[in-house]
Enzyme design. Structure first.
Site, mmCIF file in Angstrom:
data_model
loop_
_atom_site.group_PDB
_atom_site.id
_atom_site.type_symbol
_atom_site.label_atom_id
_atom_site.label_comp_id
_atom_site.label_asym_id
_atom_site.label_seq_id
_atom_site.Cartn_x
_atom_site.Cartn_y
_atom_site.Cartn_z
ATOM 1 N N GLN A 133 0.856 -1.194 0.000
ATOM 2 C CA GLN A 133 0.000 0.000 0.000
ATOM 3 C C GLN A 133 0.895 1.249 0.000
ATOM 4 O O GLN A 133 1.584 1.505 0.985
ATOM 5 C CB GLN A 133 -0.871 -0.013 1.264
ATOM 6 C CG GLN A 133 -1.732 1.210 1.472
ATOM 7 C CD GLN A 133 -2.200 1.328 2.926
ATOM 8 O OE1 GLN A 133 -1.585 0.758 3.827
ATOM 9 N NE2 GLN A 133 -3.261 2.057 3.153
ATOM 10 N N SER A 136 1.317 6.514 2.525
ATOM 11 C CA SER A 136 2.057 7.460 3.370
ATOM 12 C C SER A 136 3.276 8.038 2.652
ATOM 13 O O SER A 136 3.942 7.347 1.878
ATOM 14 C CB SER A 136 2.533 6.778 4.652
ATOM 15 O OG SER A 136 1.453 6.212 5.335
ATOM 16 N N SER A 168 4.908 -1.199 3.822
ATOM 17 C CA SER A 168 5.122 -2.553 4.338
ATOM 18 C C SER A 168 5.232 -3.535 3.185
ATOM 19 O O SER A 168 4.424 -3.496 2.247
ATOM 20 C CB SER A 168 3.951 -2.994 5.221
ATOM 21 O OG SER A 168 3.781 -2.106 6.290
ATOM 22 N N GLU A 251 -8.814 -1.195 6.136
ATOM 23 C CA GLU A 251 -7.576 -1.289 6.924
ATOM 24 C C GLU A 251 -7.924 -1.337 8.403
ATOM 25 O O GLU A 251 -7.383 -2.124 9.167
ATOM 26 C CB GLU A 251 -6.662 -0.095 6.642
ATOM 27 C CG GLU A 251 -5.368 -0.143 7.469
ATOM 28 C CD GLU A 251 -4.348 0.910 7.037
ATOM 29 O OE1 GLU A 251 -4.719 1.847 6.313
ATOM 30 O OE2 GLU A 251 -3.186 0.782 7.435
HETATM 31 C C1 LIG Z 1 4.085 -0.915 11.298
HETATM 32 C C2 LIG Z 1 3.635 0.124 10.320
HETATM 33 C C3 LIG Z 1 3.283 -0.246 9.049
HETATM 34 C C4 LIG Z 1 2.862 0.717 8.140
HETATM 35 N N1 LIG Z 1 2.552 0.308 6.857
HETATM 36 C C5 LIG Z 1 2.176 1.223 5.952
HETATM 37 C C6 LIG Z 1 1.937 0.832 4.587
HETATM 38 O O1 LIG Z 1 2.068 -0.336 4.222
HETATM 39 N N2 LIG Z 1 1.585 1.772 3.707
HETATM 40 C C7 LIG Z 1 1.430 3.080 4.058
HETATM 41 O O2 LIG Z 1 1.060 3.876 3.201
HETATM 42 N N3 LIG Z 1 1.672 3.496 5.336
HETATM 43 C C8 LIG Z 1 2.056 2.596 6.276
HETATM 44 N N4 LIG Z 1 2.320 2.994 7.571
HETATM 45 C C9 LIG Z 1 2.293 4.424 7.871
HETATM 46 C C10 LIG Z 1 1.237 4.872 8.848
HETATM 47 O O3 LIG Z 1 -0.012 4.925 8.233
HETATM 48 C C11 LIG Z 1 1.699 6.251 9.351
HETATM 49 O O4 LIG Z 1 2.887 6.060 10.065
HETATM 50 C C12 LIG Z 1 0.689 6.909 10.241
HETATM 51 O O5 LIG Z 1 -0.446 7.281 9.516
HETATM 52 C C13 LIG Z 1 1.297 8.164 10.923
HETATM 53 O O6 LIG Z 1 1.852 9.014 9.983
HETATM 54 P P1 LIG Z 1 3.340 9.595 10.159
HETATM 55 O O7 LIG Z 1 4.238 8.462 10.488
HETATM 56 O O8 LIG Z 1 3.661 10.415 8.967
HETATM 57 O O9 LIG Z 1 3.307 10.527 11.448
HETATM 58 P P2 LIG Z 1 2.828 12.044 11.504
HETATM 59 O O10 LIG Z 1 1.468 12.145 10.885
HETATM 60 O O11 LIG Z 1 3.898 12.922 10.957
HETATM 61 O O12 LIG Z 1 2.696 12.270 13.047
HETATM 62 C C14 LIG Z 1 3.832 12.552 13.883
HETATM 63 C C15 LIG Z 1 3.317 12.749 15.307
HETATM 64 O O13 LIG Z 1 2.436 13.890 15.352
HETATM 65 C C16 LIG Z 1 1.165 13.513 15.855
HETATM 66 N N5 LIG Z 1 0.104 14.219 15.150
HETATM 67 C C17 LIG Z 1 -0.013 14.390 13.808
HETATM 68 N N6 LIG Z 1 -1.148 15.066 13.518
HETATM 69 C C18 LIG Z 1 -1.752 15.318 14.705
HETATM 70 C C19 LIG Z 1 -2.962 15.960 15.065
HETATM 71 N N7 LIG Z 1 -3.773 16.502 14.152
HETATM 72 N N8 LIG Z 1 -3.283 16.035 16.402
HETATM 73 C C20 LIG Z 1 -2.471 15.470 17.348
HETATM 74 N N9 LIG Z 1 -1.298 14.852 17.046
HETATM 75 C C21 LIG Z 1 -0.954 14.772 15.759
HETATM 76 C C22 LIG Z 1 1.061 12.026 15.587
HETATM 77 O O14 LIG Z 1 0.175 11.387 16.491
HETATM 78 C C23 LIG Z 1 2.506 11.557 15.802
HETATM 79 O O15 LIG Z 1 2.764 11.358 17.162
HETATM 80 C C24 LIG Z 1 2.769 2.068 8.506
HETATM 81 C C25 LIG Z 1 3.134 2.440 9.808
HETATM 82 C C26 LIG Z 1 3.571 1.482 10.702
HETATM 83 C C27 LIG Z 1 3.971 1.906 12.086
#
Ligand SMILES: Cc1cc2nc3c(=O)[nH]c(=O)nc-3n(C[C@H](O)[C@H](O)[C@H](O)COP(=O)(O)OP(=O)(O)OC[C@H]3O[C@@H](n4cnc5c(N)ncnc54)[C@H](O)[C@@H]3O)c2cc1C
Length: 391
Positions: A133, A136, A168, A251
């Site tokens: 997928q 992100s 992933s 999902e």
């Molecule tokens: C094990 C794993 C597998 C994954 N697999 C996939 C995959 O296959 N494909 C894919 O596309 N994605 C995947 N992801 C990505 C996942 O969807 C994102 O990591 C997740 O949506 C968070 O986005 P980010 O990492 O960019 O963090 P950010 O959105 O940058 O957030 C950083 C921090 O800020 C906080 N924050 C952000 N916005 C707000 C708000 N409005 N209010 C309060 N706090 C906030 C968050 O809670 C976090 O603590 C995976 C993630 C993990 C951990």
């Protein structure tokens, strides 16, 4: 909810148990019941898990809730729950292709063309084609509508340029469902499209990301002018957000191991008994953990009852996700406390209890607070939609 199986459900359970009794793979003895069953994290044993997946497929146990017309079993929600429970109880390994089966295929059933359904669904079911997928990006995680990877139509191809992250299984995948900006002048949810991208397309580079656990389960994926044929578009051009919402809905549902966390907590109880853990503070933490597991299960089942009555679960799903994450971390911490310093020993070390399972789990548990929507985002949803807090 009536916790007893109906006669039809009991027959389903018996058929499954009998099948598992004769078909569980030999490698299960080498990979004893561990994280795999709950987390569907086949990093260490992908080939064995694919072989198991194919055996289940041949037995008619893959695509349980898929409609029969697409090769599924057409099972009910309760049968799906029984299935998950029995697999854990038997110590069965996970299958593979979670994203293909649980997210891409359901989205294709809703938004795909007849050709896409005919071409894509069967290989997903049989795990002949593995999917990832590509949603992100470095600046589009919680704020997914900020996607900036571009997919611009050039004749009969989209030209894709940009970067995805956390993808992933990209390194094992044949195809990716990609969310990209197809209308260059657009912002936010508008002007996005969903594409089915062959991962062997020239211009795609996959770089593994190393996790806390030492595994490299997810990746950065770079697109450098990758040319993707126009028929790879799913749904309507520039309306990819509709497809993305369908995928995100599935999902959330596929984080379904939640309902059975209590079965894993029972193993921590057994561990405590084996280790003779009598410390009163530890006993208290164990009791809290068992209560958390039971409460999670009952809350989950209450929502299942609602679903069965035709009322889909909405923001309440965030309550489940948040409490599951908390209980999972608690489970790893309590197990580590029971084992003391030995809990730090990694698999392969002769002194490591349960082959380092708890050293792994203590680190692994943190993923749940991020994947599928972070804890903070779940709290925002609960605050806004359930508690009516001021914005
Ligand atoms: C094990 C794993 C597998 C994954 N697999 C996939 C995959 O296959 N494909 C894919 O596309 N994605 C995947 N992801 C990505 C996942 O969807 C994102 O990591 C997740 O949506 C968070 O986005 P980010 O990492 O960019 O963090 P950010 O959105 O940058 O957030 C950083 C921090 O800020 C906080 N924050 C952000 N916005 C707000 C708000 N409005 N209010 C309060 N706090 C906030 C968050 O809670 C976090 O603590 C995976 C993630 C993990 C951990």
């Amino acid at each position: 909810m009536d916790f007893a199986d109906s006669p039809a459900e009991a027959a389903f359970r018996a058929e499954l148990r009998a099948w598992l009794g004769t078909h569980l793979p030999d490698h299960r003895r080498r990979y004893p019941p561990s994280d795999d069953e709950l987390t569907l994290h086949p990093d260490k044993s992908f080939d064995a898990c694919r072989a198991w997946h194919r055996r289940m497929h041949a037995g008619g146990w893959v695509g349980l809730r898929w409609p029969r017309e697409y090769g599924g079993r057409g099972a009910s929600l309760v049968e799906q729950l029984i299935f998950a429970e029995e697999l854990i109880a038997a110590g069965a390994p996970p299958g593979v292709n979670t994203i293909g089966l649980g997210m891409v295929a359901p989205a294709l059933m809703v938004h795909g063309t007849p050709e896409q359904k005919a071409r894509r669904l069967q290989p997903i079911l049989a795990a002949d084609e593995i999917w990832c997928q590509g949603f992100s990006e470095p600046n589009a995680g919680s704020d997914l509508a900020n996607v900036s990877t571009r997919a611009v139509l050039d004749g009969d191809h989209f030209v894709v340029t940009g970067q995805k992250v956390w993808t992933s299984n990209a390194h094992r995948s044949d195809y990716c469902i990609l969310l990209a900006r197809s209308d260059p002048g657009s912002t936010r949810h508008k002007g996005l499209s969903c594409l089915l991208v062959d991962m062997r397309t020239p211009g795609i580079t996959i770089r593994p990301l190393r996790q806390l656990t030492g595994d490299s389960e997810f990746n950065e994926v770079f697109f450098d002018g990758a040319r993707v044929p126009a028929p790879a578009l799913v749904g309507t051009l520039h309306r990819g957000w509709d497809v993305a919402v369908t995928i995100l809905m599935y999902e959330r549902q596929s984080l379904g191991g939640m309902v059975n966390l209590h079965l894993f907590i029972d193993r921590v109880l057994a561990l405590a008994r084996r280790q003779g853990a009598t410390d009163p503070v530890l006993r208290q933490r164990l009791a809290d953990l068992v209560i958390a597991g039971r409460a999670l299960r009952l809350t989950n089942l209450r929502y299942v009852t609602r679903e069965l009555a035709g009322t889909p679960v909405g923001a309440e799903g965030s309550v489940l996700k948040l409490t599951f994450t908390d209980a999972y971390k608690q489970m790893a911490e309590v197990a580590a406390s029971i084992l003391g310093p030995y809990a730090q020993l990694w698999g392969g070390n002769g002194w490591a209890p349960e082959d380092g399972r708890w050293a792994f789990q203590t680190l692994f548990a943190h993923r749940f607070g991020i994947a599928g929507g972070t804890d903070q985002i779940q709290k925002n949803i609960i605050g806004d939609r359930l508690l009516g807090l001021p914005r």
